[in-house]
Design a protein around this motif. Sequence first.
Motif, mmCIF file in Angstrom:
data_model
loop_
_atom_site.group_PDB
_atom_site.id
_atom_site.type_symbol
_atom_site.label_atom_id
_atom_site.label_comp_id
_atom_site.label_asym_id
_atom_site.label_seq_id
_atom_site.Cartn_x
_atom_site.Cartn_y
_atom_site.Cartn_z
ATOM 1 N N SER A 37 0.850 -1.350 0.119
ATOM 2 C CA SER A 37 0.024 -0.011 -0.072
ATOM 3 C C SER A 37 0.794 1.235 -0.079
ATOM 4 N N GLN A 38 2.098 1.084 0.802
ATOM 5 C CA GLN A 38 2.921 2.221 0.890
ATOM 6 C C GLN A 38 3.462 2.570 -0.702
ATOM 7 N N LEU A 39 3.896 1.347 -1.308
ATOM 8 C CA LEU A 39 4.340 1.335 -2.392
ATOM 9 C C LEU A 39 3.277 2.095 -3.761
ATOM 10 N N GLU A 58 1.670 -5.390 16.625
ATOM 11 C CA GLU A 58 3.048 -4.934 15.934
ATOM 12 C C GLU A 58 3.305 -3.773 16.720
ATOM 13 N N SER A 59 4.608 -3.396 16.762
ATOM 14 C CA SER A 59 5.196 -2.101 17.155
ATOM 15 C C SER A 59 4.936 -1.244 16.337
ATOM 16 N N GLU A 60 4.610 0.286 16.734
ATOM 17 C CA GLU A 60 4.767 1.356 15.954
ATOM 18 C C GLU A 60 6.225 1.678 15.410
ATOM 19 N N ARG A 61 7.376 1.251 16.132
ATOM 20 C CA ARG A 61 8.647 1.499 15.638
ATOM 21 C C ARG A 61 8.791 0.494 14.362
ATOM 22 N N ARG A 62 8.496 -0.596 14.288
ATOM 23 C CA ARG A 62 8.427 -1.625 13.228
ATOM 24 C C ARG A 62 7.705 -0.742 12.293
ATOM 25 N N LEU A 63 6.591 -0.388 12.276
ATOM 26 C CA LEU A 63 5.608 0.114 11.142
ATOM 27 C C LEU A 63 6.392 1.276 10.443
ATOM 28 N N ALA A 67 8.902 1.284 5.779
ATOM 29 C CA ALA A 67 9.222 2.106 4.633
ATOM 30 C C ALA A 67 10.682 1.968 4.188
ATOM 31 N N VAL A 68 11.743 1.709 5.051
ATOM 32 C CA VAL A 68 12.973 1.666 4.996
ATOM 33 C C VAL A 68 13.642 0.192 5.466
ATOM 34 N N TRP A 69 12.548 -0.744 5.246
ATOM 35 C CA TRP A 69 12.992 -2.125 5.770
ATOM 36 C C TRP A 69 14.402 -2.659 5.436
ATOM 37 N N LYS A 70 14.643 -2.585 4.068
ATOM 38 C CA LYS A 70 16.003 -2.940 3.703
ATOM 39 C C LYS A 70 17.159 -2.527 4.537
ATOM 40 N N GLU A 71 17.091 -1.377 5.007
ATOM 41 C CA GLU A 71 18.272 -0.759 5.976
ATOM 42 C C GLU A 71 17.836 -0.866 7.049
ATOM 43 N N SER A 72 16.624 -1.536 7.581
ATOM 44 C CA SER A 72 16.510 -1.740 9.006
ATOM 45 C C SER A 72 17.125 -3.221 9.760
ATOM 46 N N ARG A 80 11.959 -10.297 5.673
ATOM 47 C CA ARG A 80 12.752 -9.620 4.650
ATOM 48 C C ARG A 80 12.467 -10.289 3.305
ATOM 49 N N ALA A 81 12.398 -11.491 3.289
ATOM 50 C CA ALA A 81 12.407 -12.234 2.141
ATOM 51 C C ALA A 81 10.743 -12.062 1.523
ATOM 52 N N ALA A 82 9.791 -12.072 2.317
ATOM 53 C CA ALA A 82 8.268 -11.572 2.290
ATOM 54 C C ALA A 82 8.263 -10.315 1.484
ATOM 55 N N LEU A 83 8.901 -9.323 2.351
ATOM 56 C CA LEU A 83 8.879 -7.939 1.811
ATOM 57 C C LEU A 83 9.616 -7.812 0.542
ATOM 58 N N GLN A 84 10.582 -8.408 0.303
ATOM 59 C CA GLN A 84 11.392 -8.299 -1.160
ATOM 60 C C GLN A 84 10.491 -8.839 -2.129
ATOM 61 N N LEU A 85 9.717 -10.094 -1.808
ATOM 62 C CA LEU A 85 8.791 -10.542 -2.812
ATOM 63 C C LEU A 85 7.742 -9.513 -3.018
ATOM 64 N N THR A 86 7.001 -8.925 -2.025
ATOM 65 C CA THR A 86 6.141 -7.829 -2.092
ATOM 66 C C THR A 86 6.509 -6.875 -2.766
ATOM 67 N N GLU A 87 7.766 -6.433 -2.941
ATOM 68 C CA GLU A 87 7.994 -5.069 -3.687
ATOM 69 C C GLU A 87 8.269 -5.452 -5.257
ATOM 70 N N GLU A 88 8.742 -6.638 -5.273
ATOM 71 C CA GLU A 88 8.981 -7.117 -6.719
ATOM 72 C C GLU A 88 7.724 -7.241 -7.511
ATOM 73 N N VAL A 89 6.795 -8.102 -6.848
ATOM 74 C CA VAL A 89 5.573 -8.288 -7.190
ATOM 75 C C VAL A 89 4.800 -7.096 -7.546
ATOM 76 N N THR A 90 4.751 -6.082 -6.450
ATOM 77 C CA THR A 90 4.078 -4.823 -6.581
ATOM 78 C C THR A 90 4.632 -3.869 -7.825
ATOM 79 N N LEU A 91 5.864 -3.989 -8.093
ATOM 80 C CA LEU A 91 6.577 -3.172 -8.960
ATOM 81 C C LEU A 91 6.844 -3.970 -10.061
#
Length: 140
Positions: A37-39, A58-63, A67-72, A80-91
């Motif tokens: 949804s952010q993307l 879920e913690s507010e800190r992680r939320l 947006a910068v999960w790759k650097e976090s 991280r694997a699921a978020l990478q897949l999310t980004e690649e499918v979304t984009l």
Amino acid sequence: MYEKEPGAYKAMMALENYTKETTIDPLLKELIKTRASQLNGCAYCVDMHTEDAIKLGESERRLFALAVWKESHLFSEAERAALQLTEEVTLLSKEGVTDETYDHVVAIFGEQQTAKLIMQIVVINAWNRIAVTTKAIYKK
């Protein structure tokens, strides 16, 4: 949209209900929904899914860091694997889903769970497109 095409809404809800019944961790589902949804620039869905994530613990800190999960350092290897897949499918139109990403997700989650993750990502992307196009506003 919903009043004009109730059949389409019913079909979307069937997909949504499918995702609710999968064995994907509920917090991971909300991270996927929020990141896609952010993307996609879907304020309605970011608002809804961050609220849902907080209700699930879920913690507010992680939320905030999503947006910068790759650097976090706050996300596990599986997240991280699921978020990478999310980004690649979304984009998808940028580079598609790389073999490296897909193979890494399968290695962590297995083929069946990977299929469920893909469906989760596809469904939230569809909702994002509906909400952004219709300029939906989340009111709680």
